[in-house]
Design an enzyme around this catalytic site. Structure first.
Site, mmCIF file in Angstrom:
data_model
loop_
_atom_site.group_PDB
_atom_site.id
_atom_site.type_symbol
_atom_site.label_atom_id
_atom_site.label_comp_id
_atom_site.label_asym_id
_atom_site.label_seq_id
_atom_site.Cartn_x
_atom_site.Cartn_y
_atom_site.Cartn_z
ATOM 1 N N GLY A 2 -18.685 3.803 39.084
ATOM 2 C CA GLY A 2 -19.982 3.353 38.581
ATOM 3 C C GLY A 2 -20.945 2.998 39.681
ATOM 4 O O GLY A 2 -20.654 3.100 40.862
ATOM 5 N N LEU A 48 -22.887 6.378 44.288
ATOM 6 C CA LEU A 48 -22.934 7.526 43.386
ATOM 7 C C LEU A 48 -21.498 7.887 43.025
ATOM 8 O O LEU A 48 -20.639 7.995 43.902
ATOM 9 C CB LEU A 48 -23.596 8.729 44.070
ATOM 10 C CG LEU A 48 -25.087 8.970 43.853
ATOM 11 C CD1 LEU A 48 -25.505 10.256 44.565
ATOM 12 C CD2 LEU A 48 -25.444 9.057 42.381
ATOM 13 N N ASP A 49 -21.225 8.089 41.738
ATOM 14 C CA ASP A 49 -19.908 8.516 41.299
ATOM 15 C C ASP A 49 -19.513 9.824 41.990
ATOM 16 O O ASP A 49 -20.385 10.634 42.330
ATOM 17 C CB ASP A 49 -19.899 8.757 39.792
ATOM 18 C CG ASP A 49 -19.961 7.464 38.995
ATOM 19 O OD1 ASP A 49 -19.758 6.390 39.575
ATOM 20 O OD2 ASP A 49 -20.224 7.545 37.776
ATOM 21 N N PRO A 50 -18.211 10.074 42.190
ATOM 22 C CA PRO A 50 -17.788 11.373 42.733
ATOM 23 C C PRO A 50 -18.323 12.556 41.924
ATOM 24 O O PRO A 50 -18.673 13.586 42.488
ATOM 25 C CB PRO A 50 -16.259 11.298 42.659
ATOM 26 C CG PRO A 50 -15.965 9.840 42.783
ATOM 27 C CD PRO A 50 -17.079 9.142 42.035
ATOM 28 N N ARG A 95 -23.927 6.575 32.605
ATOM 29 C CA ARG A 95 -22.783 6.904 31.744
ATOM 30 C C ARG A 95 -22.796 6.087 30.463
ATOM 31 O O ARG A 95 -22.431 6.572 29.393
ATOM 32 C CB ARG A 95 -21.474 6.659 32.509
ATOM 33 C CG ARG A 95 -21.198 7.693 33.576
ATOM 34 C CD ARG A 95 -19.854 7.453 34.255
ATOM 35 N NE ARG A 95 -19.891 6.322 35.177
ATOM 36 C CZ ARG A 95 -19.023 5.337 35.172
ATOM 37 N NH1 ARG A 95 -18.069 5.287 34.264
ATOM 38 N NH2 ARG A 95 -19.092 4.366 36.063
#
Length: 362
Positions: free
Chosen positions: A15, A87-89, A222
């Site tokens: 997140g 930043l998320d993967p 998300r």
């Protein structure tokens, strides 16, 4: 087009994070990801350098933000590095990486607005709220464009949002994503976030919708996808996510990793200049007034001493300013009660952004 990546390349999402992620331990992440062994004690240590400025990496899909910081730090042989917002993967796009004295300006970037372009896949809710998670709810329903568009105003302005189970929010001292990975179900409290804009930009097909969102600090995209799907009755999760704006940094500022590596290789062979990849430290301070001072006043501020503001040229404002001397960044300071009080003093000895990049940021 929906972007997907092999699961083996992507670590579980953590997140958005509003913490400065310094890279003192990030080298272990890089070694593990690349399969390299730790450096032995008899191997020479590469000399670290004083490098100050911002690199806005166009982060590729499949890479953690910590890994990205470690790579940039290694390429520049920088002493200090950190990033302004995880930043998320799964996500690509702007990851502002602060080097050297730029780390002192990270909070100003993190407090700025962020803009995302993302695709929601309808019909499934997943425990991570993106494609990497386990399916927990399904539906045969698919939303119409009219139903989606009518719902968006409810998600604009200041709203309450419950963070994803897989997020960096702390619960009794533990990260929520650590608890979720251990199989624990935790109840996260809703918190207020601000969505400045949320628009449906493209309906790819009945299963996938593309959105753009501009939001403030702490917003989880998300969670937006999850909540839209629940209210529409069809469930949904993120299947593609790109960050296009972070504070003062936009897509024109981003540099792909391959291009950055090539520039560093040219610089190592004497054919290029690392400074060309840097944006000035003060780029992060675009929303703060600038105040020029004399060299005598600059000397006092540099020693941590306040400067009296008087005469016809005294500023009539108050609050935070960034101070320059002879066009060079000197300090962050507060104006109050007729005084200029230094809060953070910058020491920009070493490599900084090239003059061309300085002019671009004006």
């Amino acid at each position: 087009m929906i972007m997907t990546t092999a699961n083996s390349l992507i670590q579980p999402p953590i997140g958005d994070s509003d913490e400065l992620a310094t890279s003192h331990s990030a080298s272990r992440d890089v070694n593990a990801a690349a399969g390299r062994q730790p450096r032995h004690h008899n191997q020479p240590r590469r000399e670290k350098r004083d490098i100050h400025g911002w690199v806005v990496l166009d982060k590729p899909i499949g890479m953690t933000s910590t890994h990205a910081v470690a790579i940039v730090k290694r390429l520049f042989q920088a002493k200090r590095a950190g990033h302004a917002g995880t930043l998320d993967p799964l996500a690509s796009g702007g990851l502002p990486i602060a080097l050297g004295e730029a780390t002192k300006t990270v909070p100003f970037v993190m407090d700025g607005r962020k803009r995302y372009r993302f695709t929601v896949a309808w019909g499934e809710e997943r425990d991570t709220d993106d494609t990497e998670g386990r399916v927990v709810k399904t539906s045969e329903m698919r939303p119409s464009v009219e139903a989606i568009s009518a719902l968006l105003p409810r998600f604009t302005g200041v709203i309450e949002q419950i963070p994803p189970q897989y997020s960096a929010v702390k619960v009794q001292g533990e990260r929520a994503y650590d608890l979720a990975r251990d199989g624990e179900s935790v109840e996260l409290k809703p918190r207020c976030v601000e969505i400045h804009q949320l628009v449906l930009v493209e309906q790819l097909d009945s299963n996938n919708s593309v959105f753009e969102a501009e939001c403030g600090k702490g917003t989880y995209v998300r969670a937006l996808a999850r909540d839209l799907g629940r209210i529409l009755g069809c469930f949904g999760h993120i299947c593609a996510l790109r960050r296009t704006v972070v504070g003062p940094f936009g897509e024109n500022d981003m540099i792909p990793l391959e291009q950055l590596e090539a520039l560093c290789d040219r610089a190592a062979s004497g054919e290029g200049n690392l400074a060309d990849a840097l944006l000035p430290v003060e780029t992060a301070l675009d929303d703060i007034p600038a105040l020029a001072v004399t060299r005598a006043d600059a000397a006092r501020l540099h020693r941590g001493q306040a400067v009296l503001l008087r005469g016809r040229d005294a500023p009539n404002c108050s609050g935070t300013v960034y101070v320059t001397v002879a066009g060079r960044l000197l300090a962050l300071a507060e104006i109050g009660n007729g005084e200029l009080i230094p809060k953070r003093v910058f020491n920009l000895t070493g490599l900084t952004a090239s003059p061309a990049r300085n002019n671009e940021s004006v």
